[in-house]
Design a protein around this motif. Structure first.
Motif, PDB file in Angstrom:
ATOM      1  N   TYR A 321       0.868  -1.198   0.033  1.00 12.02           N
ATOM      2  CA  TYR A 321      -0.069   0.109   0.058  1.00 12.02           C
ATOM      3  C   TYR A 321       0.794   1.347  -0.140  1.00 12.02           C
ATOM      4  CZ  TYR A 321      -4.687  -2.022   0.526  1.00 12.02           C
ATOM      5  OH  TYR A 321      -5.857  -2.708   0.016  1.00 12.02           O
ATOM      6  N   ALA A 322       2.104   1.178   0.606  1.00  6.31           N
ATOM      7  CA  ALA A 322       2.870   2.407   0.723  1.00  6.31           C
ATOM      8  C   ALA A 322       3.458   2.598  -0.749  1.00  6.31           C
ATOM      9  CB  ALA A 322       4.130   1.928   1.788  1.00  6.31           C
ATOM     10  N   HIS A 323       3.562   1.396  -1.444  1.00  7.89           N
ATOM     11  CA  HIS A 323       4.024   1.723  -2.748  1.00  7.89           C
ATOM     12  C   HIS A 323       3.085   2.156  -3.735  1.00  7.89           C
ATOM     13  CE1 HIS A 323       5.927   0.373  -6.823  1.00  7.89           C
ATOM     14  NE2 HIS A 323       4.491  -0.087  -7.025  1.00  7.89           N
ATOM     15  N   ALA A 324       1.712   1.738  -3.668  1.00  9.82           N
ATOM     16  CA  ALA A 324       0.704   1.967  -4.248  1.00  9.82           C
ATOM     17  C   ALA A 324       0.594   3.686  -3.838  1.00  9.82           C
ATOM     18  CB  ALA A 324      -0.655   1.488  -3.844  1.00  9.82           C
ATOM     19  N   ILE A 325       0.861   4.077  -2.822  1.00 10.01           N
ATOM     20  CA  ILE A 325       0.408   5.459  -2.658  1.00 10.01           C
ATOM     21  C   ILE A 325       1.469   6.522  -3.126  1.00 10.01           C
ATOM     22  CG2 ILE A 325       0.693   7.264  -0.760  1.00 10.01           C
ATOM     23  CD1 ILE A 325      -0.791   4.924   1.133  1.00 10.01           C
ATOM     24  N   ARG A 326       2.777   5.911  -3.164  1.00 11.34           N
ATOM     25  CA  ARG A 326       4.048   6.529  -3.872  1.00 11.34           C
ATOM     26  C   ARG A 326       3.551   6.772  -5.190  1.00 11.34           C
ATOM     27  NH1 ARG A 326       7.049   3.524  -0.514  1.00 11.34           N
ATOM     28  NH2 ARG A 326       7.494   1.981  -2.293  1.00 11.34           N
ATOM     29  N   GLU A 327       3.029   5.632  -6.029  1.00 15.28           N
ATOM     30  CA  GLU A 327       3.044   5.527  -7.539  1.00 15.28           C
ATOM     31  C   GLU A 327       1.754   6.052  -7.758  1.00 15.28           C
ATOM     32  OE1 GLU A 327       5.397   4.627  -9.657  1.00 15.28           O
ATOM     33  OE2 GLU A 327       6.523   4.519  -7.882  1.00 15.28           O
ATOM     34  N   ARG A 328       0.786   6.800  -6.806  1.00 15.23           N
ATOM     35  CA  ARG A 328      -0.641   7.378  -6.949  1.00 15.23           C
ATOM     36  C   ARG A 328      -1.493   6.207  -7.433  1.00 15.23           C
ATOM     37  NH1 ARG A 328      -0.923  12.089  -5.218  1.00 15.23           N
ATOM     38  NH2 ARG A 328      -2.455  12.404  -6.280  1.00 15.23           N
ATOM     39  N   TYR A 329      -1.509   5.342  -7.105  1.00 17.27           N
ATOM     40  CA  TYR A 329      -2.627   4.322  -7.589  1.00 17.27           C
ATOM     41  C   TYR A 329      -4.038   5.032  -6.926  1.00 17.27           C
ATOM     42  CZ  TYR A 329      -0.217   0.107  -9.011  1.00 17.27           C
ATOM     43  OH  TYR A 329       0.582  -0.696  -9.807  1.00 17.27           O
ATOM     44  N   ARG A 330      -4.881   4.627  -7.808  1.00 21.31           N
ATOM     45  CA  ARG A 330      -6.425   5.246  -7.194  1.00 21.31           C
ATOM     46  C   ARG A 330      -7.011   4.249  -6.205  1.00 21.31           C
ATOM     47  NH1 ARG A 330      -9.891   5.287 -11.212  1.00 21.31           N
ATOM     48  NH2 ARG A 330     -11.005   7.299 -11.118  1.00 21.31           N
ATOM     49  N   PHE A 331      -7.665   4.555  -5.286  1.00 22.89           N
ATOM     50  CA  PHE A 331      -8.130   4.033  -4.134  1.00 22.89           C
ATOM     51  C   PHE A 331      -9.612   3.733  -4.146  1.00 22.89           C
ATOM     52  CE2 PHE A 331      -3.841   3.632  -2.788  1.00 22.89           C
ATOM     53  CZ  PHE A 331      -3.867   3.095  -1.540  1.00 22.89           C
ATOM     54  N   TYR A 332     -10.036   2.547  -3.656  1.00 22.80           N
ATOM     55  CA  TYR A 332     -11.424   2.368  -3.172  1.00 22.80           C
ATOM     56  C   TYR A 332     -12.273   1.901  -4.066  1.00 22.80           C
ATOM     57  CZ  TYR A 332      -9.980   4.817   1.314  1.00 22.80           C
ATOM     58  OH  TYR A 332      -9.086   5.092   2.398  1.00 22.80           O
ATOM     59  N   SER A 333     -13.771   1.992  -4.036  1.00 22.55           N
ATOM     60  CA  SER A 333     -14.537   1.312  -5.380  1.00 22.55           C
ATOM     61  C   SER A 333     -14.560   1.787  -6.463  1.00 22.55           C
ATOM     62  CB  SER A 333     -15.874   1.633  -4.641  1.00 22.55           C
ATOM     63  OG  SER A 333     -16.176   1.147  -3.302  1.00 22.55           O
ATOM     64  N   TYR A 334     -14.259   2.911  -6.839  1.00 25.55           N
ATOM     65  CA  TYR A 334     -13.848   3.336  -8.162  1.00 25.55           C
ATOM     66  C   TYR A 334     -12.578   3.282  -8.691  1.00 25.55           C
ATOM     67  CZ  TYR A 334     -18.856   4.680  -9.427  1.00 25.55           C
ATOM     68  OH  TYR A 334     -20.241   4.511  -9.548  1.00 25.55           O
ATOM     69  N   GLY A 335     -11.455   2.748  -7.783  1.00 25.19           N
ATOM     70  CA  GLY A 335     -10.200   2.858  -7.973  1.00 25.19           C
ATOM     71  C   GLY A 335      -9.481   1.762  -8.893  1.00 25.19           C
ATOM     72  N   ASP A 336      -8.074   1.722  -8.414  1.00 23.92           N
ATOM     73  CA  ASP A 336      -7.319   0.649  -9.480  1.00 23.92           C
ATOM     74  C   ASP A 336      -7.509  -0.798  -8.361  1.00 23.92           C
ATOM     75  OD1 ASP A 336      -6.498   2.222 -11.443  1.00 23.92           O
ATOM     76  OD2 ASP A 336      -5.058   3.400 -10.045  1.00 23.92           O
ATOM     77  N   SER A 337      -6.854  -1.549  -8.997  1.00 16.67           N
ATOM     78  CA  SER A 337      -6.931  -3.120  -8.546  1.00 16.67           C
ATOM     79  C   SER A 337      -5.497  -3.683  -8.128  1.00 16.67           C
ATOM     80  CB  SER A 337      -7.575  -3.889  -9.761  1.00 16.67           C
ATOM     81  OG  SER A 337      -7.599  -5.184  -9.318  1.00 16.67           O
ATOM     82  N   SER A 338      -5.840  -4.815  -7.539  1.00 18.14           N
ATOM     83  CA  SER A 338      -4.515  -5.813  -6.968  1.00 18.14           C
ATOM     84  C   SER A 338      -4.731  -7.086  -7.445  1.00 18.14           C
ATOM     85  CB  SER A 338      -4.232  -5.423  -5.536  1.00 18.14           C
ATOM     86  OG  SER A 338      -5.018  -5.916  -4.787  1.00 18.14           O
ATOM     87  N   LEU A 339      -3.780  -7.814  -7.762  1.00 23.59           N
ATOM     88  CA  LEU A 339      -4.067  -9.398  -7.968  1.00 23.59           C
ATOM     89  C   LEU A 339      -2.996  -9.841  -6.732  1.00 23.59           C
ATOM     90  CD1 LEU A 339      -5.031 -11.812  -9.253  1.00 23.59           C
ATOM     91  CD2 LEU A 339      -3.346 -11.535 -10.900  1.00 23.59           C
ATOM     92  N   LEU A 340      -3.596 -10.556  -5.934  1.00 21.43           N
ATOM     93  CA  LEU A 340      -2.573 -11.107  -4.667  1.00 21.43           C
ATOM     94  C   LEU A 340      -2.722 -12.566  -4.797  1.00 21.43           C
ATOM     95  CD1 LEU A 340      -4.473  -9.083  -1.864  1.00 21.43           C
ATOM     96  CD2 LEU A 340      -2.770  -8.522  -3.315  1.00 21.43           C
TER      97      LEU A 340
END
Length: 342
Positions: A321-340
């Motif tokens: 999540y720290a990486h996603a914040i630095r790279e300006r991923y978009r968060f929450y319902s209308y935001g970007d995705s992750s594959l775990l």
């Protein structure tokens, strides 16, 4: 387990207020195993997944479950949470202190409901008047129940009626979207099919409780709200056969994951399921039914961030999540995705 272990600072401007277009152009952070990560797009899924993998989607459909009304001169807001029967719903009520049992709330356009009983958590049983199906009444008087972190920043509009539904939505009853599947387009599904990736669906009617903050200091003291779900026997059989053949079952969304885990026995066999689940997954949980998860980025100290931490490890997810914040991923319902993929 301390709830503050799942806290992080999120800049407000990273909260997505609209989905990207096309939907599968959203960014996707891919985590594999204990240390591999890469920045991709949702459209890259066919090149990331293996032939034989199974994606499991939630086919619930969001209903316009947010209502604004009056009881006398008092303004009353209601967000339906969970169906009780054909005419009665459990609802979270704004200004509920102005209600008494037996009061009638007028939601306009000939839609009224009686406040029948108050639950210990402050929610109410609302009984809708008349003979028309409640879903018809909601289409007339209700609004799409956007999450608070969007609704506080802009009004709901007509575009949300399509933006906040997935391609798989067909079973009326959710008051929140299974947002991981919002990224899928017909073209992406065709590409996945050509790759040899299978798809299955189940139903979990997501309740408004998914947005409630965890207000306790220890996870042991948090009570989850129940949600209704169903997995039919044919779907369960196909999923069990896939896993027996060594194929991966990947839940698309935490809602799909929670229902699969609710339906699985100690040996990992998925049984047919119909009823309520209030499963609460935190680190230390042993996953039985899934081999991976596709999901959006979740709120700090939320039960959903706890779930992904249980799957991948708390330190791993805090770093991701720290990486996603630095790279300006978009968060929450209308935001970007992750594959775990643990």
């Amino acid at each position: 387990m301390r709830v503050d272990l799942f806290d992080f600072e999120l800049p407000g401007d990273l909260i997505a207020l609209r989905p990207v277009s096309p939907r599968d152009s959203a960014r996707m952070l891919v985590l594999k195993g204990p240390d591999h990560s890469t920045d991709r797009q949702v459209a890259d899924l066919p090149s990331i997944l293996d032939a034989g993998d199974v994606l499991v989607f939630n086919d619930t459909r969001v209903i316009p479950a947010q209502l604004e009304g009056t009881r006398g001169e008092a303004r009353i807001g209601a967000t339906l949470h969970k169906r009780i029967d054909l005419r009665r719903w459990q609802a979270f009520v704004r200004n509920g202190k102005r209600l008494r049992e037996g009061d009638t709330i007028d939601f306009g356009l000939d839609v009224t409901a009686t406040a029948e009983a108050r639950f210990p958590d402050g929610s109410w049983t609302l009984a809708f008047a008349g003979d028309e199906p409640v879903e018809v009444l909601l289409e007339r008087s209700g609004r799409m129940p956007l999450p608070p972190y969007i609704a506080q920043r802009r009004p709901t509009d007509e575009q949300d009626r399509s933006d906040y539904q997935t391609l798989f939505a067909r079973e009326d009853g959710a008051v929140a979207a299974p947002t991981a599947a919002l990224h899928f387009t017909p073209g992406l599904l065709e590409a996945l099919k050509a790759r040899g990736v299978a798809t299955e669906t189940l139903t979990l009617h997501v309740g408004a409780g998914t947005f409630l903050p965890v207000k306790v200091d220890d996870t042991a003291d948090h009570a989850m709200h129940a949600e209704w779900g169903r997995i039919d026997s044919q779907t369960a059989d196909r999923l069990n056969a896939a896993r027996a053949a060594g194929r991966r079952v990947i839940a698309v969304g935490t809602t799909s994951l929670r229902l699969l885990e609710s339906a699985a026995d100690e040996m990992g066999m998925i049984d047919p399921f119909e009823g309520d689940t209030a499963i609460f997954i935190t680190p230390g949980y042993r996953f039985r039914a899934i081999d991976g998860l596709m999901t959006n980025f979740h709120l700090p100290k939320s039960t959903l961030f706890m779930l992904v931490s249980a799957l991948m490890g708390t330190e791993r997810m805090q770093a991701a999540y720290a990486h996603a914040i630095r790279e300006r991923y978009r968060f929450y319902s209308y935001g970007d995705s992750s594959l775990l993929l643990p």
